[in-house]
Structure formats: structure tokens, C-alpha cells
Design a protein around this motif. Sequence first.
Motif, PDB file in Angstrom:
ATOM      1  N   ARG A 197     156.664   3.018  27.902  1.00  0.00           N
ATOM      2  CA  ARG A 197     155.653   2.983  26.842  1.00  0.00           C
ATOM      3  C   ARG A 197     154.818   4.261  26.811  1.00  0.00           C
ATOM      4  O   ARG A 197     154.131   4.525  25.827  1.00  0.00           O
ATOM      5  CB  ARG A 197     154.721   1.787  27.065  1.00  0.00           C
ATOM      6  CG  ARG A 197     155.388   0.438  26.776  1.00  0.00           C
ATOM      7  CD  ARG A 197     154.448  -0.695  27.142  1.00  0.00           C
ATOM      8  NE  ARG A 197     155.033  -1.994  26.829  1.00  0.00           N
ATOM      9  CZ  ARG A 197     154.523  -3.150  27.238  1.00  0.00           C
ATOM     10  NH1 ARG A 197     153.412  -3.159  27.976  1.00  0.00           N
ATOM     11  NH2 ARG A 197     155.107  -4.278  26.917  1.00  0.00           N
ATOM     12  N   ASN A 198     154.855   5.017  27.902  1.00  0.00           N
ATOM     13  CA  ASN A 198     154.049   6.236  27.978  1.00  0.00           C
ATOM     14  C   ASN A 198     154.896   7.405  28.492  1.00  0.00           C
ATOM     15  O   ASN A 198     154.734   7.861  29.626  1.00  0.00           O
ATOM     16  CB  ASN A 198     152.847   6.000  28.908  1.00  0.00           C
ATOM     17  CG  ASN A 198     151.945   7.222  28.994  1.00  0.00           C
ATOM     18  OD1 ASN A 198     151.904   8.040  28.077  1.00  0.00           O
ATOM     19  ND2 ASN A 198     151.242   7.352  30.110  1.00  0.00           N
ATOM     20  N   PRO A 199     155.831   7.892  27.659  1.00  0.00           N
ATOM     21  CA  PRO A 199     156.693   9.002  28.112  1.00  0.00           C
ATOM     22  C   PRO A 199     155.908  10.264  28.423  1.00  0.00           C
ATOM     23  O   PRO A 199     156.372  11.101  29.194  1.00  0.00           O
ATOM     24  CB  PRO A 199     157.651   9.206  26.930  1.00  0.00           C
ATOM     25  CG  PRO A 199     156.966   8.588  25.754  1.00  0.00           C
ATOM     26  CD  PRO A 199     156.139   7.468  26.286  1.00  0.00           C
ATOM     27  N   LEU A 200     154.721  10.418  27.839  1.00  0.00           N
ATOM     28  CA  LEU A 200     153.917  11.608  28.140  1.00  0.00           C
ATOM     29  C   LEU A 200     153.503  11.633  29.610  1.00  0.00           C
ATOM     30  O   LEU A 200     153.366  12.691  30.220  1.00  0.00           O
ATOM     31  CB  LEU A 200     152.665  11.643  27.259  1.00  0.00           C
ATOM     32  CG  LEU A 200     152.875  12.106  25.817  1.00  0.00           C
ATOM     33  CD1 LEU A 200     151.563  12.055  25.041  1.00  0.00           C
ATOM     34  CD2 LEU A 200     153.448  13.518  25.788  1.00  0.00           C
ATOM     35  N   GLY A 201     153.311  10.444  30.183  1.00  0.00           N
ATOM     36  CA  GLY A 201     152.967  10.376  31.601  1.00  0.00           C
ATOM     37  C   GLY A 201     154.092  10.928  32.457  1.00  0.00           C
ATOM     38  O   GLY A 201     153.860  11.624  33.452  1.00  0.00           O
ATOM     39  N   LEU A 202     155.338  10.622  32.052  1.00  0.00           N
ATOM     40  CA  LEU A 202     156.508  11.152  32.772  1.00  0.00           C
ATOM     41  C   LEU A 202     156.536  12.673  32.690  1.00  0.00           C
ATOM     42  O   LEU A 202     156.783  13.362  33.681  1.00  0.00           O
ATOM     43  CB  LEU A 202     157.790  10.563  32.165  1.00  0.00           C
ATOM     44  CG  LEU A 202     159.114  11.033  32.770  1.00  0.00           C
ATOM     45  CD1 LEU A 202     159.248  10.534  34.196  1.00  0.00           C
ATOM     46  CD2 LEU A 202     160.292  10.551  31.923  1.00  0.00           C
ATOM     47  N   LEU A 235     165.277  10.823  38.675  1.00  0.00           N
ATOM     48  CA  LEU A 235     166.500  11.380  38.100  1.00  0.00           C
ATOM     49  C   LEU A 235     166.258  11.881  36.680  1.00  0.00           C
ATOM     50  O   LEU A 235     166.793  12.926  36.284  1.00  0.00           O
ATOM     51  CB  LEU A 235     167.603  10.315  38.120  1.00  0.00           C
ATOM     52  CG  LEU A 235     168.084   9.916  39.520  1.00  0.00           C
ATOM     53  CD1 LEU A 235     169.150   8.833  39.438  1.00  0.00           C
ATOM     54  CD2 LEU A 235     168.630  11.126  40.275  1.00  0.00           C
ATOM     55  N   ALA A 236     165.432  11.168  35.920  1.00  0.00           N
ATOM     56  CA  ALA A 236     165.115  11.622  34.558  1.00  0.00           C
ATOM     57  C   ALA A 236     164.388  12.961  34.600  1.00  0.00           C
ATOM     58  O   ALA A 236     164.696  13.879  33.817  1.00  0.00           O
ATOM     59  CB  ALA A 236     164.253  10.572  33.854  1.00  0.00           C
ATOM     60  N   GLN A 237     163.445  13.106  35.522  1.00  0.00           N
ATOM     61  CA  GLN A 237     162.721  14.368  35.642  1.00  0.00           C
ATOM     62  C   GLN A 237     163.650  15.494  36.090  1.00  0.00           C
ATOM     63  O   GLN A 237     163.555  16.620  35.590  1.00  0.00           O
ATOM     64  CB  GLN A 237     161.568  14.204  36.626  1.00  0.00           C
ATOM     65  CG  GLN A 237     160.467  13.286  36.126  1.00  0.00           C
ATOM     66  CD  GLN A 237     159.423  12.998  37.177  1.00  0.00           C
ATOM     67  OE1 GLN A 237     159.732  12.955  38.364  1.00  0.00           O
ATOM     68  NE2 GLN A 237     158.191  12.799  36.761  1.00  0.00           N
ATOM     69  N   ALA A 238     164.535  15.193  37.036  1.00  0.00           N
ATOM     70  CA  ALA A 238     165.465  16.219  37.528  1.00  0.00           C
ATOM     71  C   ALA A 238     166.372  16.712  36.409  1.00  0.00           C
ATOM     72  O   ALA A 238     166.601  17.925  36.254  1.00  0.00           O
ATOM     73  CB  ALA A 238     166.298  15.643  38.677  1.00  0.00           C
ATOM     74  N   ILE A 239     166.866  15.778  35.601  1.00  0.00           N
ATOM     75  CA  ILE A 239     167.753  16.161  34.494  1.00  0.00           C
ATOM     76  C   ILE A 239     166.999  17.009  33.473  1.00  0.00           C
ATOM     77  O   ILE A 239     167.520  18.021  32.970  1.00  0.00           O
ATOM     78  CB  ILE A 239     168.342  14.891  33.834  1.00  0.00           C
ATOM     79  CG1 ILE A 239     169.331  14.224  34.798  1.00  0.00           C
ATOM     80  CG2 ILE A 239     169.045  15.234  32.524  1.00  0.00           C
ATOM     81  CD1 ILE A 239     169.795  12.857  34.359  1.00  0.00           C
TER      82      ILE A 239
END
Length: 251
Positions: A20-25, A113-117
Motif C-alpha cells: 500500500r506504500n511503495p514509496l516506503g520501499l 529481493l525487490a530492492q536488489a532487483i
Amino acid sequence: MNVLSAAGIVFAREIRPSLRNPLGLAFTMLEPLVFLLLFGPLLSGMPGVGEGAPWQWFVPGILVMLALFATTGAGYLLLIEMASGSLERMLVTPLNRTAMMIGRNLKEMVTLLAQAILIVVALLPFGFRLYPLGALTGLLILAAFGLGLGGLTFALAIAAKHHENLFYGVQQVVLFPLLLLSGVLMPMDAAPAWLSVLSQVNPVTYIVDAERALFAGELSSAAVLHGAIAAAATAVVGLALGTRAMRRASL
């Protein structure tokens, strides 16, 4: 309800706020990006880094650094839930406690893994060369390593229940020496003998070496085998201690 089903329920509960908060990622990626942009160019031409763009040497190390900080932060979230009483409400449910830890850890793994990609894709236009099979294997080793680290931080958070300073003290004392002695930021080739010895007994060193070999397309390198063993050992020990701590967690 079996452990896998229960872990899936916990995973869905944990991952929902991030979706719900992709900006946080994206915000959590600022630190590794700052290291890449401000520190990476300084490595160009440095002995031990290799020829060409420094990204090929530096990015795998940054991914390991990301795993260290992201997964050890999982214990912090557990501390917050203990302070708010949220964890106590979870513990009185019929959910298996092992499944609780696995589900929470899976959320950290997916985020990592999402951040690494995203980091790898972002650096492709800047000369970073991608070897898909090696990168995929590298991410699997990173996931196993992060899974173990997450379990260890859960055990630490439960042991330091209601004592946040103790948690942070232990985390910082352990985390930074592991990071600095692994050669993430600087090659350890020219290090003094005593630092070199400490680096060799640091399991993170083997993870970093394996990631660099895999992201260079060297799947059959001995460094990959050593890194896989270090990651598997971390996963086994971390999950065992984390599961034991969750089972003994009191209300």
C-alpha cells in the motif's frame, strides 16, 4: 492449519502495508543508493577492484550491505509490536509460532529481493553488466543469508524484550564490524595481517566474495561454494534460534 498455510497468512498480513506504500520501499533504498553514487566513483582504478566500471565490484557488496541492514531491522519491528501489545494479540491466536517467524521473514526477503532487483536495473544504463543466471543464483544466496539474519534478530529482539537500548547496542556492535571486515566498501587485499585474519573468520566475507563472483558470471568459482555454505549455515542457525525464541516468547 499447517505451517505453510499459517506462514502464508502471516506473510500476507506483513506485506500488505508495504504494497500500500511503495514509496516506503523506495525510501529504504536511499542509503545504498547514496553509497553507490558517492562512494562508487572513488573506487575507479583502485587495486583489487578490477578493470572497467567499479559497479561490477561494488554493487554485489552493496546488495549484501542492504541485506544486513534490512533484515536486522526486522527485529526492530518486532520490538515495536511487543511494546504496543500487537505481538501479544498474535501469540494468543491458534497460529503456529514457527509460521509467524517464517511469514515475517518471507516479507523481509521479498522486500530485499525487490530492492536488489531495482538497484541492479537502475545501474544497467551506467555500465553494470548483468549475467542473469549468476545474478539469480546470487539473489538466492542473498535470500538464504537474509532469512538466517532475520531469525537471529527475532531471537535478539525477544531476548531484549522491553529493552530497546540493549537491542540496538548488540545490533550495532555486531553489525558494523561484520560489514567493515567483509570488504564491502574497500578491498581487503592490502589490509594488515590482523585485519586480514579477522576478515577470513567473518562469514559475511564469503557471502560478499560469492556475490561478486556470481555477478561477474563465474558460477563455478570456489568463492560461490564457500558463500553458499556460509549462507546455508546462517539460515540454519538463524531459523533454529529464531524459531526457539518465538516458541518461548511469553505474553
